[in-house]
Structure formats: C-alpha cells, structure tokens
Write an enzyme that holds these catalytic residues in place. Structure first.
Site, PDB file in Angstrom:
ATOM      1  N   GLU A 193       0.820  -1.213   0.000  1.00  0.00           N
ATOM      2  CA  GLU A 193       0.000   0.000   0.000  1.00  0.00           C
ATOM      3  C   GLU A 193       0.857   1.267   0.000  1.00  0.00           C
ATOM      4  OE1 GLU A 193      -2.742  -0.495   3.278  1.00  0.00           O
ATOM      5  OE2 GLU A 193      -4.043  -1.764   2.068  1.00  0.00           O
ATOM      6  N   GLU A 246      -6.969  -7.396  -1.294  1.00  0.00           N
ATOM      7  CA  GLU A 246      -7.414  -7.278   0.095  1.00  0.00           C
ATOM      8  C   GLU A 246      -8.819  -6.705   0.121  1.00  0.00           C
ATOM      9  OE1 GLU A 246      -5.066  -5.069   2.865  1.00  0.00           O
ATOM     10  OE2 GLU A 246      -3.173  -5.834   2.074  1.00  0.00           O
TER      11      GLU A 246
END
Ligand code: ZN
Length: 684
Positions: A150, A305
């Site tokens: 991320e 995710e």
C-alpha cells in the site's frame, strides 16, 4: 492462464504465520484447503523477522510455511517484506524515518514509516528483495511477487533534507534550468525568485498558502519517488525471476499516486478495497474503484485485500451484515477481478488490527463468519470459468492525476468544494444505475473505441490532451472548470476553456462558485428544470448552441450547457460543455447516451439498487437494495428468435427461462447464456 500460474479464480487472503506458533499452521492449512483457498499473501511485514540483524537472514520459518502451503495445494503471493523497516535499520540510520510538513521526524512503532528518497532505505530494500528472490526463485508455491505494501499509506510524502535533495534532482530534470523553474513556478509572484537550486525546499509548513505550482511539482515528485522504490525492487525480481508476475497492492481511488504511471510499471494490477458498510454509497464507490483497476492495464485485475466484515481503523467500524461479504465479493468479480482475497486469513490476537475481521475469526469455525467464508469459497469455485474474461465498455470517464492535484491545491482556488472523486461519482453513479459499463481513461489516450467520453473535470489540460479529445469522433461531455491551466498550473491565454475552446465553442468569462446550500435553477431547451449546486460560470457561446440556460439570479438567461457538433472530428459526434454541477445530470446524460447509442447491459428498466455488469459472456446481476426486485433478463444474444433459449446461473447451476427474474435483497446471479435448449421440466 490467469493472472498467475494458479488456474481459475483466486481465493484467499493475507496470511501472517509469523504471528502464530507453528502448531497453528497445521490447522491453518487444513482449514484453508477446506475453504478452497488457493492463494495467500505471505510476509508483508516480516522484514524484522527475516533479517533480524544487518545482512543476517532467518528464512527457516518461511521455508517451512511455504513448503506446508505447497503441500496443501496453496500458492503464495510472496512479499518482498520491505513494507516496514526493522528497528535496527531505524536506530542505525534515523534518517530513514520520514519527516512531516512541520519538520517533525516520525518515530518508529507503527508501520510503513520510511523516507522514499533515502538511499539507505532503498538499498536495504533492494538487498532484502534480492535475498528473498534468490531463495524462493524456484519454490513451487511462488505465484506472484508482492512488493512492499500500500504505497503512500501513512507516508505519501517526506519533507526531510534527503527528500529535498531528491526533489531538486527531479526538478532539474523537469525544468533543466533555474530560469525554467522560476518561469514555470511563476516565482515573480510573492517574491519567490530563486537564484540557487539549494534555496529550493519541499513545500513545508509555511506562513500562508504555498506556491501551487511548487505543490503540483511536489505531488508529481512524491508519486515518482515512491514509484522509484517500487521499480528498484521490481528490477531485482525481474532479474532473478523474469517469469513471475510482480505487483504491489493499490488503494482504490487514491489521490496520492498517479496509478496510470504505476500500473505501467507492474505486471498485474491488484487492489485493496474497503467500502464502508455504513456508507449508503459504498457499492457505487466500490464499483468506480474496481472499474479503475480494470482500466489501468485494460485487463483483469485482482482484489488482493478486502474486509470479510468490519475493519479496525475507522472511528466506528460497522460489520458487514450476513450475505454482504458475498455480495461485495461478487461485485469485484463482476468488475473484472480474477479473484477474491481478504485481509486477513486468521484474525490477529494482538496489534492495531486485532479487531479487524478475518476469514477465520477469533471464535474459530463455529461462527457465522466461518460459515460464510466456506460458502464464498464454494461460490468462487463455481465461477472459475469467469477468470480471464474481459469487459467491453462504450463509455469512458477521464481521470488525470496532474489535473486532480492541481484542482485540489489548498487555499488558492475559486472554491475548495470541487473534489475530483465526487465529480467522478456524480457521472459514474447514474451510469452505474443504468447498468452501463464504464472505463476510466487518461486524457491523451486513443479514445476511438468509445462512443461516449465524459471528462467530469480537466482543470489542467495541455494542448496535447486537447488535441486527443478533438480527434475523438464520438460524443464528448466536459464538466465545468476545465481547460483552466497548463502543465505548470498557469492560466491559459484568454482564459478557460483554453485549448478546448474551439472544440467546445465556448468562452468562460467568470467563475461563480455558489455558497454552501445555494441552488441555481437551470432549464433545458425542452423545459426540463435542473438544480445546480456548488458551481456555476458566466459563459459566452462562441460557436456552440445553447442546450440549457440559467434561470434566475445574475446569470438568468445565460448559457448553462452548450453543445457543438464535433466538426473537428469526423462529424458524427458532439461536444457538450456543462458550466455547472446539476444535482442530477440524468436528463442531460440520457440525451447524450441516446445520441451515442449506448444502453445498459440489462436493458433500460434496471430496478433501483440492482447492479448489472457484463463480463465476457457472463452477466452479473447483484441486488444491493433492501427489497426483492424483478429484473428483466436481456434478450439472448446469439439466438434472438429462439424463445426457448435459457440462461444458466453459474452460482446455482440452474437454468433460467428468458424472462423476468426475481432477485432477493443481497442476492446475486451470474448468468451465462446456455444452449442447446433444455427441456421445460428443467425450468422453474
Ligand atoms: Zn525524506
């Protein structure tokens, strides 16, 4: 072959075996196999365990879990483990920690704290990535490389002296000379003329508004600085394992990173998506971000995710009601994901994410969550044939990060109420409600494959981008406050819409943002009334015809919406300009959709709350609403005159007659047109 060497759709989640005693691993892999898990992401935050001291590696535990996973038929999205630098690196080299805009160096103790421009940090990540790659290059469980985690989360930018040096290097490449920089930044304003490169610093906290041109370059640089971190690791991985796909997990519709540039640097687009179950617009926001992910490389992507239920980082973390995990997962598949992955496999017992939901919750297997995990795994297996299929969209929404960064510069705009994500949603939501497939596209791309292109906002628009739009032969809609500045954030000669002036046939004389709560009436040529909020403009038609006018107030009678036959293209299209933001653009949208010949995949009568997506030969129908609805099934595409042609719902394996379909709240079907014709007794 799908995104990885794993056939069919991918199903699984982040797996952190290092947080559990090894005896738990046996139960993990047994339950994974039971749920149909075929891919797990391993090692994202394990740097401090894999390299407990500089250059000292402890791979034993990772060897054992990869072997165990492989023995149970589970492939691995293996992290390079570089997301959080270990304590020894931070203490030996405090300069690897990031500095915020106020000049405070942040402390160790969380995650993903690093200076993207730190040579020490970058070198350490490349060393670890090489060690991991060389150790596991031939491991049969290895399906994909997962670089860092991320990017831009927690630390999107760093204001330290090292970042300042890197920023200056970046600026020299872009502007060549100090004169070039002074001109591009307009430094004669407010007395900012630079006479030496060393005088230039990141836009740290200043007494007042910072030069917006400096800020724009800073945002470009910050995206590039993180991208350089990714590319440094990627180069090593490609050198050691040229055939293993490389990804890093994106964060949906994110302002900080230019995902067009990022996606070009990776093999597979993966995304982390956390729509808020408490947000009534969660489904449409998720759909927009999924369509962006599909559009980035124009190929299937992977939801890497998502939350099985609640997250742990909002002020109030509302769980997903029964069935919502399934519905949201099917939605990602409908929009082009080649799998459904979660954070995380087993719910943590400690740390900031111990209350974040997981596929296997604290309560173990005697829980609703686990039962839904098992059921979803079965659903994903039933849909395996969907993997690799693609979506063809006839409508594109334009998205440009330069323009986004320019538009949202603080303290220097006519109104700070224009937010690009909301502007995108204002067009995306009605398209989504009509079951119309939408791509995202950068301005400047060849758009000739689309019938309708909508630019919700192009605040920053270059001559090259304008030329690409002028060459588009279809129907174009441009939203307000577009064509305002050039690549250096300097207002185009003669004002807006700058290089779009000939194409749109308008001149904008004055911005007239509305105070919060104020409404400006707009009336179309056929008498339809629209309410505009937030923004209006004083516009002169200069070649375009007026299709809607302002009613009331100082703009009474003036053009609000204009249209011009696109004589710069091949003459079949049109160019519409909106100088305002209608609360509901539906009347204007329907008009241009009809002109472009675009219809929804499930016909014109899609009930409220129902999402319809075609992906290859598959039609996904999902009911996000709270009541049972009847959905008209489309006319079969191949044997349009055959009344006995039926669809099969892949989720149940049951045939459906061609006709209205009843869909309960939260339910979904995935239809495939089937032939030959089945006996009438097979219907229901
Ligand atoms: Zn820094």
């Amino acid at each position: 072959m799908g995104l990885t060497r794993v056939p069919g759709l991918l199903f699984g989640g982040d797996y952190n075996p290092e947080q559990w005693p090894e005896e738990v691993w046996q139960e993990d892999v047994r339950l994974m196999a039971e749920a149909g898990v075929n891919l797990v992401t391993v090692g994202v935050f394990s740097w401090s365990r894999l390299e407990p001291a500089p250059g000292v590696h402890e791979f034993g535990w990772l060897d054992r879990i990869l072997d165990l996973l492989h023995a149970h038929g589970i492939a691995v999205d293996l992290a390079t483990a570089t997301a959080t630098p270990p304590p020894w690196l931070v203490r030996d080299h405090p300069e690897v920690m990031p500095v915020d805009a106020a000049g405070t160096r942040l402390e160790f103790g969380s995650r993903q704290g690093y200076c993207p421009s730190s040579p020490v940090f970058r070198a350490a990540t490349v060393r670890l990535a090489r060690a991991v790659a060389e150790r596991y290059r031939d491991h049969p469980a290895l399906a994909m490389w997962h670089v860092s985690n991320e990017y831009a989360d927690h630390t999107a930018e760093c204001f330290c002296p090292e970042s300042a040096r890197d920023f200056r290097r970046w600026l020299k490449e872009r502007h060549r000379s100090l004169d070039g920089l002074n001109a591009a930044w307009g430094t004669t304003c407010w007395g900012q003329h630079y006479t030496d490169w060393t005088q230039i610093e990141p836009p740290r906290k200043a007494p007042g508004p910072v030069n917006p041109a400096q800020l724009l370059d800073w945002r470009r640089f910050s995206s590039d600085a993180l991208l350089a971190c990714f590319e440094a690791e990627r180069a090593v991985l490609k050198e050691v394992t040229p055939d293993v796909p490389v990804t890093t997990n994106f964060m949906s519709v994110l302002r900080d990173l230019d995902y067009w540039a990022w996606a070009a640097a990776e093999d597979v687009v993966t995304d982390d998506a956390y729509p808020d179950p408490a947000d009534p617009r969660a489904a449409v926001k998720a759909a927009l971000s999924y369509d962006l992910m599909r559009s980035l490389k124009r190929q299937p992507w992977l939801l890497l995710e998502s939350a099985p239920s609640a997250v742990s980082w909002r002020p109030v973390n509302v769980p997903k009601d029964p069935g919502v995990m399934r519905l949201h997962s099917l939605q990602a598949l409908a929009h082009g994901s080649d799998g459904v992955m979660f954070f995380q496999w087993r719910q943590a017992r400690y740390g900031p994410e111990k209350f974040h939901s997981a596929m296997l919750p604290h309560g173990g297997t005697a829980t609703r969550q686990w039962r839904e995990t098992l059921a979803l795994g079965a659903d994903v297996r039933r849909l395996a044939e969907v993997a690799g299929s693609t979506t063809r969209a006839e409508v594109a929404l334009l998205l440009d990060w330069d323009s986004w960064w320019g538009l949202e510069a603080p303290e220097s705009m006519p109104s700070d109420r224009l937010r690009l994500h909301e502007l995108l949603l204002s067009w995306y939501a009605p398209l989504h409600a009509r079951g119309i497939a939408v791509d995202l596209a950068p301005p400047g791309r060849d758009l000739s494959g689309y019938r309708l292109v909508i630019a919700p906002n192009l605040y920053l628009c270059t001559a090259e981008q304008a030329a690409a739009l002028a060459a588009f032969p279809g129907h174009l809609v441009v939203g307000p406050f577009s064509g305002v500045v050039d690549a250096a954030d300097q207002v185009h000669d003669g004002g807006a819409p700058g290089p779009l002036r000939d194409l749109l046939g308008v001149r904008v004389e004055e911005w007239r943002p509305l105070p919060d709560g104020a409404v400006q009436e707009v009336e179309t040529a056929d008498g339809t009334r629209l309410s505009a909020r937030t923004w209006t403009e004083w516009v002169e038609a200069d070649g375009a015809e007026v299709v809607a006018r302002y009613r009331g107030g100082p703009l009474d009678g003036r053009p609000a919406v204009t249209r011009r036959g696109n004589d710069l293209g091949n003459g079949t299209g049109s160019a519409t300009y909106l100088s305002c933001l209608p609360e509901d653009p539906a009347p204007l949208l329907d008009e241009v959709l009809a002109a472009a010949g675009v219809t929804g995949v499930a016909g014109p009568d899609l009930p409220e709350g129902v999402e319809a997506c075609r992906r290859g030969p598959y039609l996904f129908l999902l009911n996000h609403g709270s009541r049972t609805v009847t959905v008209p099934l489309p006319t079969p595409t191949q044997t349009t005159t055959d009344p006995d042609t039926v669809f099969t719902d892949l989720l149940t394996g049951r045939p459906l007659p061609s006709g209205p379909l009843s869909l309960a709240p939260g339910d979904a079907v995935v239809l495939k047109q089937s032939s030959p014709v089945l006996n009438s007794t097979d219907r229901f």
